[in-house]
Design an enzyme around this catalytic site. Structure first.
Site, PDB file in Angstrom:
ATOM      1  N   GLY A  36       0.838  -1.185   0.000  1.00 46.35           N
ATOM      2  CA  GLY A  36       0.000   0.000   0.000  1.00 46.35           C
ATOM      3  C   GLY A  36       0.874   1.236   0.000  1.00 46.35           C
ATOM      4  O   GLY A  36       2.038   1.189   0.419  1.00 46.35           O
ATOM      5  N   HIS A  60      -4.172   0.552   7.847  1.00 44.83           N
ATOM      6  CA  HIS A  60      -2.841   1.171   7.832  1.00 44.83           C
ATOM      7  C   HIS A  60      -2.816   2.367   6.860  1.00 44.83           C
ATOM      8  O   HIS A  60      -2.358   3.458   7.222  1.00 44.83           O
ATOM      9  CB  HIS A  60      -1.813   0.114   7.425  1.00 44.83           C
ATOM     10  CG  HIS A  60      -0.414   0.605   7.347  1.00 44.83           C
ATOM     11  ND1 HIS A  60       0.581   0.183   8.194  1.00 44.83           N
ATOM     12  CD2 HIS A  60       0.178   1.511   6.509  1.00 44.83           C
ATOM     13  CE1 HIS A  60       1.716   0.809   7.894  1.00 44.83           C
ATOM     14  NE2 HIS A  60       1.503   1.618   6.865  1.00 44.83           N
ATOM     15  N   GLU A  61      -3.323   2.142   5.647  1.00 43.96           N
ATOM     16  CA  GLU A  61      -3.274   3.222   4.641  1.00 43.96           C
ATOM     17  C   GLU A  61      -4.217   4.356   5.012  1.00 43.96           C
ATOM     18  O   GLU A  61      -3.895   5.531   4.830  1.00 43.96           O
ATOM     19  CB  GLU A  61      -3.598   2.675   3.248  1.00 43.96           C
ATOM     20  CG  GLU A  61      -2.627   1.618   2.738  1.00 43.96           C
ATOM     21  CD  GLU A  61      -1.169   2.023   2.855  1.00 43.96           C
ATOM     22  OE1 GLU A  61      -0.861   3.211   2.681  1.00 43.96           O
ATOM     23  OE2 GLU A  61      -0.327   1.153   3.135  1.00 43.96           O
ATOM     24  N   CYS A  78       6.028  -0.481   7.323  1.00 48.50           N
ATOM     25  CA  CYS A  78       5.591   0.730   6.638  1.00 48.50           C
ATOM     26  C   CYS A  78       6.739   1.273   5.798  1.00 48.50           C
ATOM     27  O   CYS A  78       7.877   1.330   6.272  1.00 48.50           O
ATOM     28  CB  CYS A  78       5.161   1.788   7.660  1.00 48.50           C
ATOM     29  SG  CYS A  78       4.624   3.331   6.914  1.00 48.50           S
ATOM     30  N   LEU A  79       6.441   1.676   4.582  1.00 45.57           N
ATOM     31  CA  LEU A  79       7.475   2.225   3.699  1.00 45.57           C
ATOM     32  C   LEU A  79       8.032   3.539   4.243  1.00 45.57           C
ATOM     33  O   LEU A  79       9.098   3.974   3.821  1.00 45.57           O
ATOM     34  CB  LEU A  79       6.912   2.429   2.288  1.00 45.57           C
ATOM     35  CG  LEU A  79       6.470   1.143   1.565  1.00 45.57           C
ATOM     36  CD1 LEU A  79       5.795   1.487   0.254  1.00 45.57           C
ATOM     37  CD2 LEU A  79       7.641   0.201   1.347  1.00 45.57           C
ATOM     38  N   HIS A 118      -2.711   6.792   7.316  1.00 42.93           N
ATOM     39  CA  HIS A 118      -1.805   7.762   6.682  1.00 42.93           C
ATOM     40  C   HIS A 118      -2.546   9.038   6.295  1.00 42.93           C
ATOM     41  O   HIS A 118      -1.977  10.134   6.341  1.00 42.93           O
ATOM     42  CB  HIS A 118      -1.164   7.159   5.429  1.00 42.93           C
ATOM     43  CG  HIS A 118       0.055   6.318   5.696  1.00 42.93           C
ATOM     44  ND1 HIS A 118       1.178   6.817   6.322  1.00 42.93           N
ATOM     45  CD2 HIS A 118       0.339   5.024   5.409  1.00 42.93           C
ATOM     46  CE1 HIS A 118       2.093   5.850   6.408  1.00 42.93           C
ATOM     47  NE2 HIS A 118       1.607   4.761   5.861  1.00 42.93           N
ATOM     48  N   GLN A 128       2.791   9.886   1.697  1.00 45.82           N
ATOM     49  CA  GLN A 128       4.103   9.228   1.721  1.00 45.82           C
ATOM     50  C   GLN A 128       4.993   9.670   0.563  1.00 45.82           C
ATOM     51  O   GLN A 128       6.207   9.498   0.620  1.00 45.82           O
ATOM     52  CB  GLN A 128       3.946   7.705   1.684  1.00 45.82           C
ATOM     53  CG  GLN A 128       3.315   7.145   2.951  1.00 45.82           C
ATOM     54  CD  GLN A 128       3.218   5.643   2.897  1.00 45.82           C
ATOM     55  OE1 GLN A 128       2.276   5.094   2.349  1.00 45.82           O
ATOM     56  NE2 GLN A 128       4.205   4.957   3.454  1.00 45.82           N
TER      57      GLN A 128
HETATM   58 ZN    ZN Z   1       2.655   2.995   5.865  1.00 41.29          ZN
END
Ligand code: ZN
Length: 188
Positions: free
Chosen positions: A46, A141-142, A99-100, A145, A51
């Site tokens: 995701g 999670h997304e 998480c990225l 963000h 991000q």
């Molecule tokens: Zn993330």
């Protein structure tokens, strides 16, 4: 299309609520194409617009199940409903996520098992999504963000201390830090 740098924890864009998309323009379509490319390059399951430094309520997702059913899409201006979260401690083997924007690490976090979302797709049509298990985790999670929340913000006190230690060591936790998929050797 282009792979975009991914902002790391501490950059203000990751810690403030994103704004609704007013209209799906060519710029939005180009951004979404870049987000898919960036998510796949990372690779990640995701990626939310904040991000990549864009404070808008958009995220992409992609996940392949054990039965090889690919699941992939983009949600614009999503609304999220979650089933009550089961009490108890998360299982580190089964309930850890990454998480990225805090790359290369995973921590256990209890999430709701089941969610419903309503959103708009890239053509401006309304969509409703009902998912459970890992897909429900990705959605939570997304969605976080878009509200300026990282999963590390939700960890236990002990894990949060570890997160801060890692961030200090790597020079994260401040504005303007990012990594480049395919260039920097990091992953979510
Ligand atoms: Zn993330």
């Amino acid at each position: 299309m282009a792979v975009l740098p991914i902002r790391i924890m501490g950059d203000p864009v990751l810690h403030s609520p994103a704004s609704p998309v007013e209209e799906i323009t060519d710029d939005i379509r180009a951004l979404v194409a870049d987000m898919f490319e960036t998510m796949d390059a990372a690779p990640g399951v995701g990626l939310a617009a904040p991000q990549v430094g864009v404070p808008l309520r958009i995220y992409t997702y992609a996940y392949v199940d054990d039965d090889d059913q690919p699941w992939r899409g983009v949600l614009i201006n999503p609304e999220l409903w979650i089933a009550p979260i089961e009490p108890g401690d998360p299982d580190p083997d089964l309930e850890s996520e990454g998480c990225l924007s805090f790359p290369g690490e995973r921590f256990p976090l209890r999430r709701s098992e089941r969610v419903r979302l309503t959103a708009t797709d890239l053509e401006g049509r309304p969509v409703t999504i009902d998912v459970d298990g890992w897909r429900a985790r990705i959605m939570q999670h997304e969605f976080d963000h878009l509200d300026g929340v990282l999963y590390v913000d939700r960890l236990s006190d002990g894990d949060w201390k570890t997160v801060q230690k890692i961030a200090r060591k790597r020079g994260w936790g401040r504005a303007g830090v990012s990594w480049m998929p395919g260039v920097d050797d990091l992953e979510g």
